[in-house]
Design a protein around this motif. Structure first.
Motif, short mmCIF file in Angstrom:
data_model
loop_
_atom_site.label_atom_id
_atom_site.label_comp_id
_atom_site.label_asym_id
_atom_site.label_seq_id
_atom_site.Cartn_x
_atom_site.Cartn_y
_atom_site.Cartn_z
N PRO A 39 10.25 -21.66 -8.01
CA PRO A 39 9.50 -20.42 -7.76
C PRO A 39 9.77 -19.36 -8.84
O PRO A 39 10.89 -19.20 -9.30
CB PRO A 39 10.01 -19.95 -6.40
N LYS A 40 8.71 -18.65 -9.22
CA LYS A 40 8.81 -17.58 -10.22
C LYS A 40 8.27 -16.30 -9.62
O LYS A 40 7.76 -16.28 -8.50
CB LYS A 40 8.02 -17.98 -11.47
N PRO A 43 2.87 -14.93 -8.71
CA PRO A 43 2.29 -15.82 -7.70
C PRO A 43 1.24 -16.78 -8.26
O PRO A 43 1.14 -17.93 -7.82
CB PRO A 43 1.65 -14.89 -6.68
N GLU A 45 1.19 -18.08 -11.30
CA GLU A 45 1.91 -19.13 -12.02
C GLU A 45 2.51 -20.12 -11.01
O GLU A 45 2.50 -21.33 -11.25
CB GLU A 45 2.99 -18.52 -12.90
N ASN A 46 3.03 -19.60 -9.89
CA ASN A 46 3.56 -20.48 -8.85
C ASN A 46 2.48 -21.40 -8.30
O ASN A 46 2.69 -22.60 -8.14
CB ASN A 46 4.14 -19.66 -7.68
N GLU A 49 1.58 -24.14 -10.81
CA GLU A 49 2.59 -25.20 -10.87
C GLU A 49 2.58 -26.08 -9.62
O GLU A 49 2.78 -27.28 -9.70
CB GLU A 49 3.98 -24.60 -11.08
N ILE A 50 2.30 -25.47 -8.46
CA ILE A 50 2.22 -26.25 -7.22
C ILE A 50 1.03 -27.21 -7.28
O ILE A 50 1.14 -28.37 -6.89
CB ILE A 50 2.13 -25.32 -6.00
#
Length: 71
Positions: A39-40, A43, A45-46, A49-50
């Motif tokens: 997690p970064k 939101p 970017e999260n 990546e998910i």
């Protein structure tokens, strides 16, 4: 007499009962485990990546099922 008829009725109806059993078929497949995204603060970017992670898992599953020939 009633006991005998009751016993016969139970025997007749017990033949109608069915037992369901779940059968699991294991597919041998060599797929390396994927690391979960870290997690970064951002939101978006999260989420990006998910989605990349989930798409990779879906492709691994398709590969194991034989729907994708190569990786």
């Amino acid at each position: 007499m009633k006991f005998l008829m009751f016993f016969i009725l139970i025997l007749l109806l017990s033949g109608c009962a069915s037992k369901r059993e779940v059968i699991t078929i294991l597919v041998p497949c060599e797929v390396p485990t994927r690391l979960r995204p870290v997690p970064k603060q951002d939101p978006l970017e999260n989420l990006k990546e998910i989605f990349i992670y989930l798409e990779g898992l879906e492709n691994d599953l398709k590969f194991c099922k034989g729907e994708i020939d190569g990786r």
